[in-house]
Design an enzyme around this catalytic site. Structure first.
Site, PDB file in Angstrom:
ATOM      1  N   GLU A  39      80.404  82.768  83.344  1.00 22.48           N
ATOM      2  CA  GLU A  39      80.376  84.012  82.576  1.00 22.48           C
ATOM      3  C   GLU A  39      80.976  85.150  83.407  1.00 22.48           C
ATOM      4  OE1 GLU A  39      76.994  86.762  80.311  1.00 22.48           O
ATOM      5  OE2 GLU A  39      76.414  85.450  81.977  1.00 22.48           O
ATOM      6  N   LYS A 109      79.259  86.976  72.751  1.00 22.91           N
ATOM      7  CA  LYS A 109      77.871  86.632  73.048  1.00 22.91           C
ATOM      8  C   LYS A 109      76.930  87.246  72.010  1.00 22.91           C
ATOM      9  CE  LYS A 109      74.650  86.889  77.008  1.00 22.91           C
ATOM     10  NZ  LYS A 109      74.553  87.412  78.395  1.00 22.91           N
ATOM     11  N   CYS A 143      75.264  82.227  78.534  1.00 29.16           N
ATOM     12  CA  CYS A 143      74.075  82.584  79.312  1.00 29.16           C
ATOM     13  C   CYS A 143      72.783  82.653  78.482  1.00 29.16           C
ATOM     14  CB  CYS A 143      74.338  83.890  80.058  1.00 29.16           C
ATOM     15  SG  CYS A 143      73.306  84.101  81.542  1.00 29.16           S
TER      16      CYS A 143
END
Length: 258
Positions: A39, A109, A143
């Site tokens: 990331e 995300k 994540c």
């Protein structure tokens, strides 16, 4: 499909230095079909992106040019600044999947890390993204998404999950457990890449790995070190397991509002 994990120590807010480092790491690995980076691999995990988020796309251009040169795919996330037609600025933690010089898919995300203030600056993505590359279909996650199993629940639409992260050492047990859980519950491959090193908030020890649908580790990078690891995965093996032990046929059905 041959996959290489690139587990790096990210230099803070230094895209060129980080690209040069990755370039050197790529030179020492066998040719792969897919290379996966952590990331925000070019800057580190930036929660206040005004002066750091990329505007000119230099790291994305590096990904495109490198994938074209290698005739392969590269996946990794970047902090991106966008402006609409009225000049309004927004920021995205955007996971790119590029192949042979082209953007194949991008995923913003969805679950922003509120404990770290990410939600104060970034705009969340609205929907899941699945990308097809050769025989494989990949669900893209970043994540914190890893903690939300309904978001990543198998719907007959993918064969593996790619998860890129800046996941701290203090929560390594959760990382190791959840990447294995996502593989087992969805009967899929999981390709998980985390960084190493430190920033001003956290230490990182990696734990990058490829997990098969039985929850077994088939490749793993060295703990706490910059390293790479390469492994082959096969659709035939996955299909045989899903057909022989068809637990997905008994999964609960949900109605999703996203």
């Amino acid at each position: 499909m041959r996959i290489t994990l690139i587990q790096t120590d990210i230099k803070w807010a230094a895209p060129l230095d980080n690209a040069i480092k990755v370039e050197k790491m790529l030179a020492d690995v066998p040719r792969s079909d897919l290379y996966v980076l952590p990331e925000m691999w070019s800057t580190g995990f930036v929660t206040e992106p005004e002066s750091v988020a990329e505007k000119d796309g230099c790291s994305l251009q590096w990904m495109l040019k490198t994938s074209e040169r290698l005739r392969s795919s590269i996946c990794g996330s970047l902090a991106i600044e966008e402006r609409d037609k009225n000049g309004n600025v927004s920021y995205r933690n955007r996971l790119y999947y590029v192949s042979c010089g082209h953007i194949v898919a991008q995923y913003d995300k969805h679950h922003l890390f509120t404990c770290g203030g990410e939600h104060k600056f970034y705009t969340p993505g609205k929907g899941r993204v699945v990308v097809k590359d050769g025989d494989f279909r990949w669900l893209l996650l970043t994540c914190y998404d890893l903690r939300f199993p309904v978001w990543s629940r198998y719907r007959g639409d993918y064969d593996g999950i790619i998860i890129v992260a800046n996941w701290p050492e203090s929560r390594k047990v959760a990382w190791d457990t959840l990447i294995r859980a996502r593989a087992i519950e969805n009967q899929c491959y999981v390709v998980a890449v985390n960084r190493v090193g430190a920033d001003e908030r956290c230490n990182y020890v990696g734990g990058s790995a490829i997990i098969n649908a039985k929850g077994m580790t088939i490749a793993k990078c060295a703990t706490g070190l910059e390293s790479t690891e390469t492994a082959e995965i096969r659709m035939e093996e996955l299909n045989n397991f899903r057909n022989k032990f068809a637990v997905l046929e008994d999964r609960d059905e949900y109605e999703f509002n996203y």
